[in-house]
Design a protein around this motif. Sequence first.
Motif, short mmCIF file in Angstrom:
data_model
loop_
_atom_site.label_atom_id
_atom_site.label_comp_id
_atom_site.label_asym_id
_atom_site.label_seq_id
_atom_site.Cartn_x
_atom_site.Cartn_y
_atom_site.Cartn_z
N GLN A 155 0.39 8.28 -17.99
CA GLN A 155 -0.31 7.12 -18.46
C GLN A 155 -1.26 6.44 -17.32
N VAL A 156 -2.22 6.10 -17.30
CA VAL A 156 -3.23 5.64 -16.23
C VAL A 156 -3.15 4.15 -15.89
N TRP A 157 -2.70 3.55 -14.62
CA TRP A 157 -2.57 2.28 -14.68
C TRP A 157 -3.55 1.72 -13.39
N TYR A 158 -4.16 0.53 -13.84
CA TYR A 158 -5.11 0.26 -12.68
C TYR A 158 -4.43 -1.25 -12.39
N VAL A 159 -4.10 -1.07 -11.11
CA VAL A 159 -3.46 -2.30 -10.29
C VAL A 159 -4.44 -3.11 -9.51
N ARG A 160 -4.57 -4.26 -9.59
CA ARG A 160 -5.37 -4.98 -8.74
C ARG A 160 -4.69 -5.29 -7.43
N ASN A 161 -5.40 -4.99 -6.37
CA ASN A 161 -5.01 -4.93 -5.13
C ASN A 161 -4.28 -6.26 -4.68
N GLY A 162 -4.82 -7.31 -5.17
CA GLY A 162 -4.49 -8.80 -4.69
C GLY A 162 -2.84 -9.02 -5.41
N GLU A 163 -2.47 -8.24 -6.30
CA GLU A 163 -1.26 -8.52 -7.20
C GLU A 163 -0.22 -7.52 -6.43
N ILE A 164 -0.41 -6.59 -5.69
CA ILE A 164 0.54 -5.73 -5.08
C ILE A 164 1.20 -6.58 -3.75
N GLN A 165 2.43 -6.95 -4.17
CA GLN A 165 3.05 -7.67 -3.25
C GLN A 165 4.09 -6.76 -2.05
N ARG A 166 4.38 -5.66 -2.34
CA ARG A 166 5.01 -4.73 -1.77
C ARG A 166 4.85 -3.15 -2.19
N VAL A 167 4.94 -2.08 -1.59
CA VAL A 167 4.62 -0.76 -1.61
C VAL A 167 5.63 0.01 -1.12
N GLY A 168 6.45 0.80 -1.98
CA GLY A 168 7.26 1.74 -1.60
C GLY A 168 6.48 3.23 -1.55
N ASN A 169 6.01 3.71 -0.31
CA ASN A 169 5.61 5.02 -0.41
C ASN A 169 6.51 6.21 -0.15
N GLN A 170 6.42 7.19 -1.09
CA GLN A 170 7.54 8.28 -1.16
C GLN A 170 6.78 9.51 -0.54
N SER A 171 5.73 9.44 -0.23
CA SER A 171 4.77 10.66 0.39
C SER A 171 4.53 10.50 1.87
N GLN A 172 4.93 9.63 2.58
CA GLN A 172 4.78 9.53 4.07
C GLN A 172 5.77 9.98 4.84
N GLY A 173 5.58 10.90 5.85
CA GLY A 173 6.64 11.86 6.77
C GLY A 173 7.18 12.68 6.00
N TRP A 174 8.51 12.48 5.36
CA TRP A 174 9.00 13.71 4.57
C TRP A 174 10.09 13.07 3.39
N SER A 175 10.46 14.04 2.65
CA SER A 175 11.33 13.47 1.42
C SER A 175 12.78 14.37 1.71
N THR A 176 13.66 13.80 1.10
CA THR A 176 14.96 14.21 0.97
C THR A 176 15.60 14.67 -0.54
N ALA A 177 15.70 15.85 -0.56
CA ALA A 177 16.34 16.57 -1.69
C ALA A 177 17.88 16.26 -1.91
N ILE A 178 18.46 15.76 -2.64
CA ILE A 178 19.96 15.32 -2.93
C ILE A 178 20.52 16.31 -4.01
N VAL A 179 21.31 17.18 -3.65
CA VAL A 179 22.11 17.72 -4.75
C VAL A 179 23.51 17.68 -4.88
N ASP A 180 24.08 17.31 -6.03
CA ASP A 180 25.36 17.06 -6.32
C ASP A 180 25.97 18.20 -7.20
N VAL A 181 26.83 18.94 -6.53
CA VAL A 181 27.37 20.12 -7.30
C VAL A 181 28.76 20.01 -7.63
N PRO A 182 29.04 19.84 -8.92
CA PRO A 182 30.39 19.79 -9.27
C PRO A 182 31.42 20.93 -9.41
N ILE A 183 32.52 20.65 -8.97
CA ILE A 183 33.61 21.84 -9.33
C ILE A 183 34.88 21.25 -10.08
N ALA A 184 35.89 22.12 -10.31
CA ALA A 184 36.92 21.60 -10.70
C ALA A 184 37.85 20.98 -9.84
#
Length: 302
Positions: free
Chosen positions: A180-209
Amino acid sequence: MIPLLTWTWPDSAAEIAAVLAVTLVLRFVLRRAIRTGVRTSLAVADRHRASMSDAEGTTSRNERVLGKLTGAVDARHQARVRTTGSVLTNAVDVVLVVLMTLTILRVLGVPLEPVLAASGIGGVALAFGAQSLVKDYISGILMIFEDQFGVGDLIDTGEVIGTVEAVGLRVTRLRDGGGQVWYVRNGEIQRVGNQSQGWSTAIVDVPIAASEDPARALDILREVTAEVFADEQYADVLLEEPAVAGVNEISVGSIILRILAKTAPNQQWGVQRDLLARSLEALHAAGVKDPLPPAAAPPATS
């Protein structure tokens, strides 16, 4: 009857010519200063990209992978600088034209008090009616100038999480995970979380008995992470060898082992899936048992 215009030859013509000359000189100087600032900023980005390219053979894998992202970062920087330069240039032109017009009217003897009073009243009315529009434009200019996000970034605006498809002065266009496409007015954006700057972290949880030896399972996972890190398909994805953090959680019938992997921006999802698949395959091959279903888990002892 008071004449509307006061024209005295050649004094009026000389004054108007002087106003036009000063306006043109100021326009030339200001536009040149803006162009110089834009060229200087772009030159700094070019030197940074060149230095990263020269050092590519001598830097660590982390720096090399991030260095390959420099081209996209610099391209966005160039677009941001050029956009800011264009906005400043247009603002300079508008201000100078308004000042020149008012000065020429004063030279011609036109009373400016009624004009300014009418402009003030109209400006107040326009400000009340278009304050949200002005807020959107100012916020858009600041977001572009500060490089809070750019096209292709995955961001969280508070109202929606999606990938940026376009950044304008008034609205930002996002596409969420459902398409779905969203049009967000810039004046209504109070905070921004950017997940694409710098690097990302992969978290893998492996279950065992719970009956299995965690130390043995962790040794197996370290072999898996070393294998993944050496895989050529992740040469430009993984910044460093994934770390086996150890036991993350213990519950009835199961032990959760955690792996952390530092990846290039937005590349963590594929790494997570592959690490989990390879980890489970290696554990099964080594005879490590999966957790028991909740109904089959032994009762907790007090």
